[in-house]
Design a protein around this motif. Structure first.
Motif, PDB file in Angstrom:
ATOM      1  N   MET A 110       0.902  -1.210   0.056  1.00 24.83           N
ATOM      2  CA  MET A 110      -0.074  -0.131   0.044  1.00 24.83           C
ATOM      3  C   MET A 110       0.767   1.436  -0.140  1.00 24.83           C
ATOM      4  N   ASN A 125      -1.784   2.863  -2.973  1.00 26.40           N
ATOM      5  CA  ASN A 125      -2.495   2.606  -4.256  1.00 26.40           C
ATOM      6  C   ASN A 125      -2.719   3.957  -4.984  1.00 26.40           C
ATOM      7  N   TYR A 141      -9.571  -3.655   5.308  1.00 21.36           N
ATOM      8  CA  TYR A 141      -8.926  -3.735   3.992  1.00 21.36           C
ATOM      9  C   TYR A 141      -8.286  -5.152   4.176  1.00 21.36           C
ATOM     10  N   LYS A 162      -5.263  -7.609   1.717  1.00 22.25           N
ATOM     11  CA  LYS A 162      -4.541  -8.014   0.903  1.00 22.25           C
ATOM     12  C   LYS A 162      -3.849  -9.290   0.870  1.00 22.25           C
ATOM     13  N   LYS A 194      -1.002 -11.942  -0.355  1.00 17.92           N
ATOM     14  CA  LYS A 194       0.216 -12.085  -1.030  1.00 17.92           C
ATOM     15  C   LYS A 194       0.431 -13.576  -1.390  1.00 17.92           C
TER      16      LYS A 194
END
Length: 146
Positions: free
Chosen positions: A1, A3, A126, A128, A130
């Protein structure tokens, strides 16, 4: 982060997009606010249609153009830090345009360019994910959908 999603009023407004994206990412990296350079992700999109003002009959010499940045970042930074990051993006864009874009050099354009940067804090929810190996990710996804 973070973006960085950039919209421009015309596809030809930024003629060297890779150079601009590199400048923005480098500017943000130099602030020391991010863990790894690859955490910073930027891209440019061009809407099929855009209008600034009330009339779509602007001539090239009197047009009004925009570069609008949606700047998504994780919560927890102070307003002063957010301002520093926003200023870094806006300055990178303005510098790039003044150096590379013939349209705005030497007073060739009588219109106006708006550079807008909107910082948006993401929700604390949020997520994310990986994955180190894409083949494993695709296999796992396939197994879930079968």
């Amino acid at each position: 982060m973070p973006n960085i999603i950039i919209e421009t009023s015309r596809p030809d407004l930024i003629t060297k997009p890779e150079s601009l994206l590199s400048r923005i990412n480098s500017s943000l990296w130099s602030t020391g606010q991010f863990g790894k350079p690859e955490d910073i992700k930027a891209r440019i999109f061009h809407p099929q249609h855009s209008l600034v003002g009330l009339s779509s009959e602007n001539t090239m010499e009197k047009s009004h153009e925009f570069v609008y940045v949606h700047f998504y970042l994780m919560p927890g930074r102070s307003d002063a830090i957010k301002k520093t990051l926003v200023d870094a993006i806006a300055t990178a864009i303005a510098s790039h345009i003044s150096e590379h874009e013939n349209l705005y050099q030497a007073g060739n354009m009588q219109g106006k360019l708006q550079i807008c940067v909107n910082p948006i804090e993401l929700s604390e929810n949020y997520k994310k994910m990986k994955k180190k190996k894409m083949a494993l990710w695709f296999q796992s996804f396939h197994d879930l959908t079968v």
